[in-house]
Design an enzyme around this catalytic site. Structure first.
Site, PDB file in Angstrom:
ATOM      1  CE  LYS A  71      -4.141  -1.859   1.895  1.00 26.82           C
ATOM      2  NZ  LYS A  71      -4.851  -1.654   3.077  1.00 26.82           N
ATOM      3  CG  ASP A  98      -9.479   0.380   3.887  1.00 24.58           C
ATOM      4  OD1 ASP A  98      -9.542  -0.572   2.846  1.00 24.58           O
ATOM      5  OD2 ASP A  98      -8.236  -0.358   3.665  1.00 24.58           O
ATOM      6  CB  ALA A 102      -7.207  -0.466  10.267  1.00 27.83           C
ATOM      7  CE1 TYR A 127     -11.645  -8.382   6.690  1.00 24.96           C
ATOM      8  CE2 TYR A 127     -12.450 -10.271   5.690  1.00 24.96           C
ATOM      9  CZ  TYR A 127     -11.070  -9.330   5.016  1.00 24.96           C
ATOM     10  OH  TYR A 127     -10.389  -9.824   4.765  1.00 24.96           O
TER      11      TYR A 127
HETATM   12  P1  NAP Z   1      -1.339  -3.532  11.336  1.00 27.29           P
HETATM   13  O1  NAP Z   1      -0.738  -2.145  10.456  1.00 27.29           O
HETATM   14  O2  NAP Z   1      -0.267  -4.189  11.282  1.00 27.29           O
HETATM   15  O3  NAP Z   1      -1.617  -3.125  12.917  1.00 27.29           O
HETATM   16  C1  NAP Z   1      -1.865  -3.785  13.498  1.00 27.29           C
HETATM   17  C2  NAP Z   1      -2.478  -3.274  14.608  1.00 27.29           C
HETATM   18  O4  NAP Z   1      -3.137  -4.885  15.491  1.00 27.29           O
HETATM   19  C3  NAP Z   1      -1.871  -2.525  15.693  1.00 27.29           C
HETATM   20  O5  NAP Z   1      -2.416  -1.382  16.500  1.00 27.29           O
HETATM   21  C4  NAP Z   1      -1.065  -3.393  16.885  1.00 27.29           C
HETATM   22  O6  NAP Z   1      -0.231  -2.960  17.461  1.00 27.29           O
HETATM   23  C5  NAP Z   1      -2.338  -3.921  17.154  1.00 27.29           C
HETATM   24  N1  NAP Z   1      -2.007  -6.049  17.680  1.00 27.29           N
HETATM   25  C6  NAP Z   1      -1.407  -6.921  16.848  1.00 27.29           C
HETATM   26  N2  NAP Z   1      -1.440  -7.554  17.395  1.00 27.29           N
HETATM   27  C7  NAP Z   1      -1.362  -7.690  18.797  1.00 27.29           C
HETATM   28  C8  NAP Z   1      -1.371  -8.171  19.628  1.00 27.29           C
HETATM   29  N3  NAP Z   1      -0.910  -9.309  19.972  1.00 27.29           N
HETATM   30  N4  NAP Z   1      -1.812  -7.837  20.965  1.00 27.29           N
HETATM   31  C9  NAP Z   1      -2.097  -6.246  20.987  1.00 27.29           C
HETATM   32  N5  NAP Z   1      -1.910  -4.961  20.089  1.00 27.29           N
HETATM   33  C10 NAP Z   1      -1.812  -6.252  18.522  1.00 27.29           C
HETATM   34  O7  NAP Z   1      -2.615  -3.897  10.759  1.00 27.29           O
HETATM   35  P2  NAP Z   1      -4.321  -3.340   9.906  1.00 27.29           P
HETATM   36  O8  NAP Z   1      -3.721  -2.945   8.516  1.00 27.29           O
HETATM   37  O9  NAP Z   1      -4.577  -1.792  10.614  1.00 27.29           O
HETATM   38  O10 NAP Z   1      -5.367  -3.972  10.285  1.00 27.29           O
HETATM   39  C11 NAP Z   1      -5.567  -4.628  11.427  1.00 27.29           C
HETATM   40  C12 NAP Z   1      -6.910  -5.370  11.181  1.00 27.29           C
HETATM   41  O11 NAP Z   1      -8.044  -4.190  10.265  1.00 27.29           O
HETATM   42  C13 NAP Z   1      -6.288  -6.681  10.970  1.00 27.29           C
HETATM   43  O12 NAP Z   1      -7.336  -6.950  12.029  1.00 27.29           O
HETATM   44  C14 NAP Z   1      -7.043  -6.860   9.538  1.00 27.29           C
HETATM   45  O13 NAP Z   1      -7.702  -7.507   8.857  1.00 27.29           O
HETATM   46  C15 NAP Z   1      -8.527  -5.583  10.068  1.00 27.29           C
HETATM   47  N6  NAP Z   1      -8.765  -4.570   8.256  1.00 27.29           N
HETATM   48  C16 NAP Z   1     -10.091  -4.816   8.332  1.00 27.29           C
HETATM   49  C17 NAP Z   1     -10.726  -4.459   6.558  1.00 27.29           C
HETATM   50  C18 NAP Z   1     -12.169  -4.311   6.224  1.00 27.29           C
HETATM   51  O14 NAP Z   1     -12.047  -3.867   5.285  1.00 27.29           O
HETATM   52  N7  NAP Z   1     -13.158  -4.994   6.989  1.00 27.29           N
HETATM   53  C19 NAP Z   1     -10.024  -3.412   6.297  1.00 27.29           C
HETATM   54  C20 NAP Z   1      -8.946  -3.164   6.639  1.00 27.29           C
HETATM   55  C21 NAP Z   1      -8.044  -3.523   7.707  1.00 27.29           C
HETATM   56  P3  NAP Z   1       0.968  -3.158  17.882  1.00 27.29           P
HETATM   57  O15 NAP Z   1       1.072  -1.376  17.058  1.00 27.29           O
HETATM   58  O16 NAP Z   1       1.005  -2.670  18.802  1.00 27.29           O
HETATM   59  O17 NAP Z   1       1.623  -3.767  16.676  1.00 27.29           O
END
Ligand code: NAP
Length: 287
Positions: A71, A107, A137, A224
């Protein structure tokens, strides 16, 4: 004159990309609208994104969706950006227009469309939002909430520095808190949004005591897979309104489809049922 090939093609580009539901979503729309287009997967390794981006506009490829890890590379490859993509520093939708490669981040629109659809009138009670997570996200969700003039957003994230960077990016109205502050924060929140990957299949659950939330509060989860996350299940048990993550995935796909194939698609109950069935099938195959 710009070449206009007989068969228009788009794709999802990522690494890995096999898990993506985007081909199923766009394939449903192409079929149900009777359009002679195609939508495939393109596995492009890190470092090879620029040459993929250069192929857009050639051999019928009218554009692409972009997923992890490309991205930011997509953002860098664009000649032109929508205001949303420029603000977020990340692009998930690419197309060519007037000789330029354009990028958008859908998004934000996907998150808001889903919230509007599943929790109509949500904004009325959401002067204060508590947001879990500070990744890509979270950035999209904050941008969307600010565009609806939400006054206060309290971020809680495992890594405080990442949350502080996010708060600094958006400025006034965004605060950063420790997980221990959650009970006090939830008392005032009209909307709780999980943007972290906690609760995803294979990840620990997001284990929060929801009892301080008001009875009118809404709980939204971007996760999801599974459709019913532990957070949503706990919110339902408390009788709160809930918003799942699947609708965001479906709605974020629509703007790209319209740009590439020229028809605005509808997020219908049939599409939702198709993707839900696929998600259930996949989770049953999981060891
Ligand atoms: P990302 O940039 O990798 O961020 C992940 C986030 O989750 C960070 O805040 C991270 O905290 C936290 N995290 C991960 N593992 C953790 C743990 N064990 N304990 C506490 N915090 C934890 O990912 P992203 O792109 O933002 O996506 C996040 C989620 O949103 C995913 O599940 C993704 O599938 C979902 N999503 C859904 C859609 C949709 O269309 N529904 C769109 C986008 C994303 P740290 O900063 O401390 O690492």
């Amino acid at each position: 004159m710009t070449e206009r090939p007989a068969l228009l093609r788009a794709c999802i580009v990522g690494w890995p990309v096999a898990h993506s539901r985007s081909p199923l979503i766009h394939g449903f729309w192409l079929h149900s609208l009777g359009l002679a287009g195609a939508y495939d997967r393109e596995a492009v390794p890190p470092g090879a994104f620029a040459s993929f981006a250069a192929s857009i506009g050639k051999r019928g490829l009218v554009g692409a969706n972009v997923t992890i890890p490309h991205k930011e590379a997509a953002y860098a490859a664009c000649d032109k950006l929508t205001a949303t993509a420029a603000e977020l520093g990340a692009v998930n939708t690419l197309w060519r227009e007037d000789g330029a490669l354009w990028g958008d981040n859908t998004d934000v629109a996907g998150f808001l469309a889903n919230l509007d659809e599943e929790a109509p009138g949500w904004r009325g009670g959401a002067e204060t939002v508590v947001l879990i997570g500070a990744g890509g996200a979270a950035r999209a969700v904050i941008s969307g909430l600010l565009s609806r003039a939400v006054k206060r957003i309290a971020i809680v994230n495992r890594t405080a520095e990442r949350a502080q960077r996010l708060a600094a990016h958006f400025g006034a109205g965004i605060s950063v808190h420790a997980p221990a502050d959650l009970p006090r924060l939830l008392e005032r929140a009209g909307l709780l949004v999980n943007t972290s990957s906690l609760g995803m299949a294979g990840q620990p659950a997001l284990d929060i005591d929801l009892s301080p939330l008001a009875a009118s509060a809404i709980v939204a989860d971007l996760v999801y897979v599974p459709l019913q996350t532990p957070l949503l299940a706990a919110a339902r048990r408390r009788g709160l309104r809930v918003v799942g993550g699947l609708g965001m995935l479906l709605h974020q796909a629509a703007p790209g489809f319209e740009r590439w194939f020229g028809v605005k698609p509808v997020v219908s109950p049939e599409l939702r049922a198709l993707i839900e069935a696929d998600l259930v099938k996949t989770s049953e195959r999981r060891p």
